[in-house]
Structure formats: C-alpha cells, structure tokens
Design a protein around this motif. Structure first.
Motif, PDB file in Angstrom:
ATOM      1  N   GLU A  47      73.908   4.908  64.311  1.00 15.06           N
ATOM      2  CA  GLU A  47      74.844   5.842  64.946  1.00 15.06           C
ATOM      3  C   GLU A  47      75.369   5.180  66.208  1.00 15.06           C
ATOM      4  O   GLU A  47      75.058   4.019  66.463  1.00 15.06           O
ATOM      5  CB  GLU A  47      74.183   7.214  65.160  1.00 15.06           C
ATOM      6  CG  GLU A  47      72.825   7.167  65.794  1.00 15.06           C
ATOM      7  CD  GLU A  47      72.906   7.536  67.246  1.00 15.06           C
ATOM      8  OE1 GLU A  47      74.006   7.773  67.746  1.00 15.06           O
ATOM      9  OE2 GLU A  47      71.842   7.573  67.892  1.00 15.06           O
ATOM     10  N   ASP A 118      62.674   0.029  63.599  1.00 21.34           N
ATOM     11  CA  ASP A 118      62.353   1.387  64.041  1.00 21.34           C
ATOM     12  C   ASP A 118      61.611   2.035  62.880  1.00 21.34           C
ATOM     13  O   ASP A 118      62.242   2.526  61.933  1.00 21.34           O
ATOM     14  CB  ASP A 118      63.662   2.129  64.383  1.00 21.34           C
ATOM     15  CG  ASP A 118      63.427   3.522  64.963  1.00 21.34           C
ATOM     16  OD1 ASP A 118      62.360   4.107  64.695  1.00 21.34           O
ATOM     17  OD2 ASP A 118      64.324   4.029  65.654  1.00 21.34           O
ATOM     18  N   HIS A 340      69.154  11.182  69.866  1.00 26.11           N
ATOM     19  CA  HIS A 340      68.875  11.442  71.281  1.00 26.11           C
ATOM     20  C   HIS A 340      70.155  11.356  72.113  1.00 26.11           C
ATOM     21  O   HIS A 340      71.085  10.639  71.749  1.00 26.11           O
ATOM     22  CB  HIS A 340      67.881  10.415  71.818  1.00 26.11           C
ATOM     23  CG  HIS A 340      66.513  10.515  71.231  1.00 26.11           C
ATOM     24  ND1 HIS A 340      66.110  11.558  70.437  1.00 26.11           N
ATOM     25  CD2 HIS A 340      65.448   9.694  71.340  1.00 26.11           C
ATOM     26  CE1 HIS A 340      64.855  11.372  70.084  1.00 26.11           C
ATOM     27  NE2 HIS A 340      64.434  10.241  70.605  1.00 26.11           N
TER      28      HIS A 340
HETATM   29  N1  ADE Z   1      69.559   7.045  68.012  1.00 24.51           N
HETATM   30  C1  ADE Z   1      69.342   5.761  67.683  1.00 24.51           C
HETATM   31  N2  ADE Z   1      68.049   5.507  67.518  1.00 24.51           N
HETATM   32  C2  ADE Z   1      67.409   6.693  67.732  1.00 24.51           C
HETATM   33  C3  ADE Z   1      66.049   7.085  67.704  1.00 24.51           C
HETATM   34  N3  ADE Z   1      65.068   6.229  67.421  1.00 24.51           N
HETATM   35  N4  ADE Z   1      65.767   8.373  67.950  1.00 24.51           N
HETATM   36  C4  ADE Z   1      66.752   9.252  68.222  1.00 24.51           C
HETATM   37  N5  ADE Z   1      68.047   8.939  68.293  1.00 24.51           N
HETATM   38  C5  ADE Z   1      68.381   7.667  68.048  1.00 24.51           C
END
Ligand code: ADE
Length: 411
Positions: A47, A118, A340
């Motif tokens: 995003e 992630d 976030h």
């Molecule tokens: N936007 C990009 N990475 C994110 C994450 N790990 N948590 C929440 N929003 C995000």
C-alpha cells in the motif's frame, strides 16, 4: 491516465508528504547510494506507505522487487502507480493463496541480496524451497512480531542462514506501530467493514501485548465496554490495572458484540467459543496470520454463508444465530482498512531503511543470527521525529551524566 493509476499516484504523493522522517533519511541515501548494484526483495503489505519505502530504496540504487505479505492487504491503485514508476511489483487484492505464493517466488527470482520481510514468508521460502539462493543473501529485516517468532525458532534450531534485524522490537517500532498503529487501524478496519456503532458495545480483545493494548485503548476511546483475555499473568494484571475487565475467552465470548484477536497464536476462537457467542457477534483478527479465529470451524458449523458487505461474511448457524467474520479472518486493519496511519509507518519504515543500509554496508561481517536494531538507529529515528514534531527536549549535563554512571554519590 487511468483512474486507477491517478488514484495510486495521489495516494503515494499523500503518503510521501507525511513521511518526513523517511524523507530526511532518503536525502542521505540518494547521495551515498548504499544499495548501488544490490538487489532488494521485499514482501510487505503493498500500500502507499510501503510504496514510498520501496521507491526510496530504488532511488538509493537498489534493484527492488516487491510482493505482498498477505493476499488481502494490497492496494491495487498503488500497485498501478508503482509499476508506472518502474518498480517490479507482484501483488493484487484478493489474490488466491497460490497467486500469493507465486508472487513471493517472483520476488525471490531476483536473487535478492537484502530481504525485507513482514511475517517471514520470504525468509521461510529461502530456507526451504529456494535454498540455492541463500548464497546471494547478505541479510534480512523482519517487520512484525509473528515473523520474529518464526525467525527466532529458526535461530534456536540452528537453521538460520543469514543475519536478521529484529525491526519489530526496536523501540521506535513496537511502541508506536504495534500500539498506536494497530490501535487506530484496527478500529478503522472494523468501522469501514461494518459501519456499526462501537459505543456501548461489549468489545473483547484477545491478547494484551503491544497490539492488544492499542486496540483495547482505542476501543475504550470509542465508548465500548472493553474486556481483555490473556494467558500471561503479568499482562493480565496490567490489563486489569489499566481498567479493563479480564476473563477467560470461554466467558468473554458469550458477552461479545465485537471479538478481536491480537495474540499472534492460533485457535484463539474455536468451535467451542463459536457455539456460545451471541447472535450478531462480529469477529475480527488483528494478528498477522488468519489462524486466530478458526474460520474452518465456522465453515463446518454453518448452515449457510453469504457475503453481506465487501469485507463481511455472514455465517448462519443451527438454531438461527448469525455470526459475522471480517476480512476472512485476515488482519482487519489492512484487509478492510488502510493500514497504520502514515506518520506511524514513517517511523517503522525509517528504521527499515536504516537497517537495510546497515546490511548493505556491513552485513557481510555479521553472523547468521537475530540482531536487535542498533540503539543509535532507534535514537536517530526518534530525534528526526521530534524535529518533525517541532518538539525540543533537554540534554543531560555532564554532572548529571556522571551521576547516572556512578555508585559513590548517594545524596
Ligand atoms: N502498512 C504497511 N505495512 C504495514 C503493517 N505492517 N501494518 C500496518 N499497516 C501497514
């Protein structure tokens, strides 16, 4: 220009304009170009904020490939804008599990030197199906609690083949991203998905780690009556003294209007709870993987399932009760929300950029283990953020510094 592309460009521009910490770091990186000649493979939620990080690394000389770390968290408009900028991006919203896997492998086909993960799905694949690529990898960064749990298990079993920075546990990450980020974005996701009122509702939060603390705090701020479930006795007391009701899931599930999981573990809400929830209960997950609410159990129990809103599945159970699951039990803040807040990801991704730079410049001298983020990087991000906020703080005097380092001066 297509409408999708224009939307994506605008989103990137908006995010960039509110990511001042990363912008300050980018200024240095484009001068020193630490990634020149290096290949960076990324699997993050695709995003706008992630797009700004990926483009920063590209401007700093890297050849970047980006895939998503979740089949439901991609913003297709941002994908269009990133591709338009020449960034190899492999992701789409609602991709199947097979497409998701395929996209991760496309990132790995780049033979990355630096990995930014992630959830550790790239790291996992490098250590299993793609071991031939290990020789090219200098090291990796891991963004999230769940990924760190996996990487630490690999380290314990002596399977870890390269150094990994634990970005998740840096102070400038978890204190803000996990707490204020997950707090706000989870509520955003639930509200966007349902358009229902939180005030006066019973809102159960499973898990009182940094994410659960943030969700509980923000749900209370919206006027909900918050109940916490927790397995750690210390955290349970913390929740209690923070003013929340604390009870076992078996008791809490019966009361919940909303039930949100944030534990990082599996089987938090299973058939035995689902049998007892109230008619109309809304279930959502804020953890990384879709294992916390057993959607498989619901599928077995349901007499009927239908999608009643874009991110809401209605399950009819025997006896006429209806239960609602948001975003297929995947992390609700990205499946249904926008992730976030930008200023939060600015700090997390500033750390990512600095740790990636550290790997690019010093990684070949590091061992194959999990490293904490060096304190000076945490502090650099904090000072840049303070500058951005226009907040000045005091510094210790030499006498104060000496006092804190001594044991002879009592009074
Ligand atoms: N936007 C990009 N990475 C994110 C994450 N790990 N948590 C929440 N929003 C995000």
């Amino acid at each position: 220009m297509s409408e999708l592309l224009e939307r994506g460009r605008n989103r990137l521009e908006w995010a960039r304009a509110h990511m001042g910490v990363l912008a300050a770091i980018r200024k240095d990186l484009v001068k020193t170009k630490p990634f020149r000649g290096l290949r960076v493979g990324m699997a993050l939620h695709v995003e706008a904020k992630t797009g700004v990080l990926a483009l920063t690394l590209k401007e700093a000389g890297a050849h970047v490939r980006l895939a998503s770390c979740n089949p439901l968290s991609t913003d297709d408009a941002v994908v269009a804008a990133l591709r338009d900028e020449g960034l190899d991006t492999y992701a789409k919203k609602w991709e199947t599990n097979a497409e998701y896997d395929d996209n991760l492998h496309k990132v790995l086909d780049l033979k990355p030197n630096v990995v930014i993960d992630d959830g550790a799905d790239l790291i996992y694949r490098l250590h299993t199906k793609r071991r031939e690529l290990l020789r090219d990898v200098i090291g990796a960064n891991e963004e999230t609690t769940t990924g760190i749990i996996r990487v630490r298990a690999m380290e314990r079993e002596k399977k870890l083949a390269f150094p990994v920075f634990d970005v998740n546990d840096a102070q400038m990450k978890h204190l803000f991203d996990n707490r204020y980020g997950t707090g706000q974005s989870t509520i955003d996701g639930i509200m966007t998905a349902t358009n229902l009122l939180l005030a006066g509702k019973r809102f159960v939060v499973a898990g009182y780690g940094w994410c659960g603390r943030g969700v509980a705090m923000r749900a209370r701020g919206m006027g909900a009556h918050v109940i916490v479930t927790e397995v750690d006795p210390v955290k349970a007391i913390e929740a209690k003294l923070d003013g929340f009701e604390v009870m076992r899931m078996a008791d809490a599930a019966k009361l919940a209007d909303f039930l949100v999981t944030a534990t990082g573990d599996r089987d938090v809400v299973t058939a035995k709870h689902l049998r007892t929830v109230k008619d109309g209960c809304v279930l959502a997950n804020a953890g990384h993987f879709n294992v916390e609410v057993s959607v498989a159990d619901l599928e077995k129990m349901a007499t009927k399932k239908r999608r009643v809103r874009e991110f809401v599945d209605e399950y009819s159970l025997r006896g006429g009760k209806k239960v609602y699951v948001l975003g297929e039990g995947r992390l609700v803040n990205l499946a249904a929300g926008q992730g976030h807040p930008v200023e939060i990801m600015d700090m997390s991704f500033a750390l990512q950029a600095l740790c990636a730079e550290r790997l690019a410049t010093k990684g070949t001298r590091m061992e194959a283990r999990v490293y904490p983020v060096p304190h000076e990087l945490d502090e650099r991000v904090a000072r840049l953020k303070l500058r951005e906020l226009g907040v000045a703080i005091d510094r210790l005097t030499p006498a104060q510094r000496a006092y804190l380092a001594s044991w002879t001066e009592g009074t």
